[in-house]
Motif scaffolding. Structure first.
Motif, PDB file in Angstrom:
ATOM      1  N   ILE A  60      -0.238  22.518  87.479  1.00  0.00           N
ATOM      2  CA  ILE A  60       0.622  21.360  87.728  1.00  0.00           C
ATOM      3  C   ILE A  60       1.477  21.073  86.499  1.00  0.00           C
ATOM      4  O   ILE A  60       2.689  20.819  86.604  1.00  0.00           O
ATOM      5  N   GLY A  61       0.873  21.128  85.327  1.00  0.00           N
ATOM      6  CA  GLY A  61       1.620  20.902  84.088  1.00  0.00           C
ATOM      7  C   GLY A  61       2.727  21.917  83.890  1.00  0.00           C
ATOM      8  O   GLY A  61       3.841  21.579  83.472  1.00  0.00           O
ATOM      9  N   LEU A  62       2.436  23.187  84.185  1.00  0.00           N
ATOM     10  CA  LEU A  62       3.467  24.220  84.083  1.00  0.00           C
ATOM     11  C   LEU A  62       4.600  23.971  85.074  1.00  0.00           C
ATOM     12  O   LEU A  62       5.781  24.162  84.751  1.00  0.00           O
ATOM     13  N   THR A  63       4.247  23.544  86.266  1.00  0.00           N
ATOM     14  CA  THR A  63       5.267  23.233  87.272  1.00  0.00           C
ATOM     15  C   THR A  63       6.178  22.119  86.786  1.00  0.00           C
ATOM     16  O   THR A  63       7.414  22.210  86.900  1.00  0.00           O
ATOM     17  N   ILE A  64       5.586  21.094  86.200  1.00  0.00           N
ATOM     18  CA  ILE A  64       6.378  19.980  85.675  1.00  0.00           C
ATOM     19  C   ILE A  64       7.229  20.453  84.490  1.00  0.00           C
ATOM     20  O   ILE A  64       8.418  20.146  84.398  1.00  0.00           O
ATOM     21  N   ALA A  65       6.618  21.212  83.588  1.00  0.00           N
ATOM     22  CA  ALA A  65       7.330  21.671  82.393  1.00  0.00           C
ATOM     23  C   ALA A  65       8.512  22.560  82.752  1.00  0.00           C
ATOM     24  O   ALA A  65       9.597  22.437  82.180  1.00  0.00           O
ATOM     25  N   LEU A  66       8.307  23.462  83.689  1.00  0.00           N
ATOM     26  CA  LEU A  66       9.383  24.366  84.070  1.00  0.00           C
ATOM     27  C   LEU A  66      10.397  23.693  84.995  1.00  0.00           C
ATOM     28  O   LEU A  66      11.500  24.201  85.186  1.00  0.00           O
ATOM     29  N   GLY A  67      10.028  22.565  85.551  1.00  0.00           N
ATOM     30  CA  GLY A  67      10.940  21.817  86.410  1.00  0.00           C
ATOM     31  C   GLY A  67      11.842  20.873  85.645  1.00  0.00           C
ATOM     32  O   GLY A  67      12.777  20.301  86.206  1.00  0.00           O
ATOM     33  N   THR A  68      11.587  20.693  84.359  1.00  0.00           N
ATOM     34  CA  THR A  68      12.421  19.832  83.523  1.00  0.00           C
ATOM     35  C   THR A  68      13.618  20.654  83.048  1.00  0.00           C
ATOM     36  O   THR A  68      13.489  21.506  82.178  1.00  0.00           O
ATOM     37  N   ARG A  69      14.777  20.399  83.635  1.00  0.00           N
ATOM     38  CA  ARG A  69      15.949  21.253  83.410  1.00  0.00           C
ATOM     39  C   ARG A  69      16.364  21.344  81.951  1.00  0.00           C
ATOM     40  O   ARG A  69      16.672  22.429  81.467  1.00  0.00           O
ATOM     41  N   ASN A  70      16.381  20.228  81.234  1.00  0.00           N
ATOM     42  CA  ASN A  70      16.900  20.275  79.870  1.00  0.00           C
ATOM     43  C   ASN A  70      15.939  20.959  78.895  1.00  0.00           C
ATOM     44  O   ASN A  70      16.318  21.268  77.769  1.00  0.00           O
ATOM     45  N   LEU A  71      14.699  21.231  79.293  1.00  0.00           N
ATOM     46  CA  LEU A  71      13.740  21.919  78.419  1.00  0.00           C
ATOM     47  C   LEU A  71      13.272  23.250  79.010  1.00  0.00           C
ATOM     48  O   LEU A  71      12.356  23.874  78.472  1.00  0.00           O
ATOM     49  N   ARG A  72      13.878  23.678  80.124  1.00  0.00           N
ATOM     50  CA  ARG A  72      13.388  24.867  80.830  1.00  0.00           C
ATOM     51  C   ARG A  72      13.478  26.128  79.968  1.00  0.00           C
ATOM     52  O   ARG A  72      12.540  26.911  79.915  1.00  0.00           O
ATOM     53  N   ARG A  73      14.595  26.332  79.283  1.00  0.00           N
ATOM     54  CA  ARG A  73      14.753  27.546  78.480  1.00  0.00           C
ATOM     55  C   ARG A  73      13.680  27.616  77.390  1.00  0.00           C
ATOM     56  O   ARG A  73      13.031  28.645  77.199  1.00  0.00           O
ATOM     57  N   GLN A  74      13.483  26.511  76.670  1.00  0.00           N
ATOM     58  CA  GLN A  74      12.469  26.480  75.617  1.00  0.00           C
ATOM     59  C   GLN A  74      11.066  26.654  76.211  1.00  0.00           C
ATOM     60  O   GLN A  74      10.210  27.297  75.609  1.00  0.00           O
ATOM     61  N   ALA A  75      10.853  26.079  77.401  1.00  0.00           N
ATOM     62  CA  ALA A  75       9.547  26.212  78.056  1.00  0.00           C
ATOM     63  C   ALA A  75       9.285  27.662  78.443  1.00  0.00           C
ATOM     64  O   ALA A  75       8.164  28.162  78.286  1.00  0.00           O
ATOM     65  N   LEU A  76      10.299  28.348  78.938  1.00  0.00           N
ATOM     66  CA  LEU A  76      10.130  29.764  79.298  1.00  0.00           C
ATOM     67  C   LEU A  76       9.845  30.622  78.062  1.00  0.00           C
ATOM     68  O   LEU A  76       9.034  31.547  78.116  1.00  0.00           O
ATOM     69  N   ILE A  77      10.505  30.301  76.965  1.00  0.00           N
ATOM     70  CA  ILE A  77      10.239  31.027  75.713  1.00  0.00           C
ATOM     71  C   ILE A  77       8.799  30.773  75.263  1.00  0.00           C
ATOM     72  O   ILE A  77       8.073  31.710  74.911  1.00  0.00           O
ATOM     73  N   ALA A  78       8.387  29.504  75.283  1.00  0.00           N
ATOM     74  CA  ALA A  78       7.014  29.171  74.876  1.00  0.00           C
ATOM     75  C   ALA A  78       5.996  29.825  75.801  1.00  0.00           C
ATOM     76  O   ALA A  78       4.966  30.342  75.342  1.00  0.00           O
ATOM     77  N   LEU A  79       6.267  29.845  77.103  1.00  0.00           N
ATOM     78  CA  LEU A  79       5.369  30.478  78.070  1.00  0.00           C
ATOM     79  C   LEU A  79       5.283  31.982  77.808  1.00  0.00           C
ATOM     80  O   LEU A  79       4.191  32.562  77.799  1.00  0.00           O
TER      81      LEU A  79
END
Length: 143
Positions: free
Chosen positions: A111-130
Motif C-alpha cells: 500500500i505504501g509503495l502504491t501511494i509513493a508511486l502514485g504521488t506524481r511530483n515524487l514519482r521519478r525519485q521514488a522509482l530511483i529509490a525503489l
C-alpha cells in the motif's frame, strides 16, 4: 515543529521507505516461510527457492551445496536423540500473531509503495529509490 521541517521529514520518510520497501517485502515473505517451517521439511524436502529464501533470511547468504548425506537414522531414533525437537505442526497464538504480522507488513508495504508511486511530483525519485532498493541488496548478496 516548523512546516518546512515536517515537509523535509516527510520527504526523507518517503525516500527511505521506498528504498527499504523491497527488503520489507522480502523479509516479511521469508519470515512467513520461517514461521510456517517450510524450510525445515524433511519428506518431501523443501523446494530450492524455499531453501534459498530461508538461507538469505537467516544467514544473509545463499545456501551452500550440501555434501551427500550418510545413511539416515530412522525418524523415531532421530527424534529420540533430540536432533529435531522443533514442532512445526500446531498454530500457537504467537505463531498466528507472527503470521498476521508478516501478512500485515507485506500488505502495508505494498500500500505504501502504491501511494509513493502514485504521488506524481515524487514519482521519478521514488522509482530511483525503489530501483536502488532492489539492486543494492542483490549486489551485496552476490559479493
Amino acid at each position: 515543529m516548523k512546516g518546512t521541517t515536517l515537509r523535509s521529514l516527510r520527504q526523507w520518510h518517503h525516500y527511505i521507505g521506498v528504498f527499504l520497501a523491497p527488503a520489507f517485502l522480502f523479509f516479511s515473505f521469508s519470515g512467513l516461510i520461517q514461521v510456517l517451517g517450510w524450510q525445515d521439511l524433511k519428506n518431501p524436502p523443501p523446494a530450492g527457492w524455499v531453501s534459498a529464501i530461508a538461507s538469505i533470511h537467516k544467514h544473509q547468504m545463499l545456501p551452500k551445496p550440501r555434501p551427500a548425506e550418510p545413511a539416515r537414522k530412522p525418524a523415531a531414533a532421530k527424534h529420540a536423540d533430540g536432533d529435531d525437537d522443533h514442532d512445526h505442526g500446531g498454530f500457537t497464538p504467537l505463531k498466528i500473531f507472527a503470521l498476521l504480522t508478516a501478512i500485515g507488513l507485506f500488505t502495508t508495504t505494498l500500500i505504501g509503495l502504491t501511494i509513493a508511486l502514485g504521488t506524481r511530483n515524487l514519482r521519478r525519485q521514488a522509482l530511483i529509490a525503489l530501483g536502488l532498493g532492489i539492486v543494492v541488496p542483490v549486489i551485496l548478496l552476490i559479493v
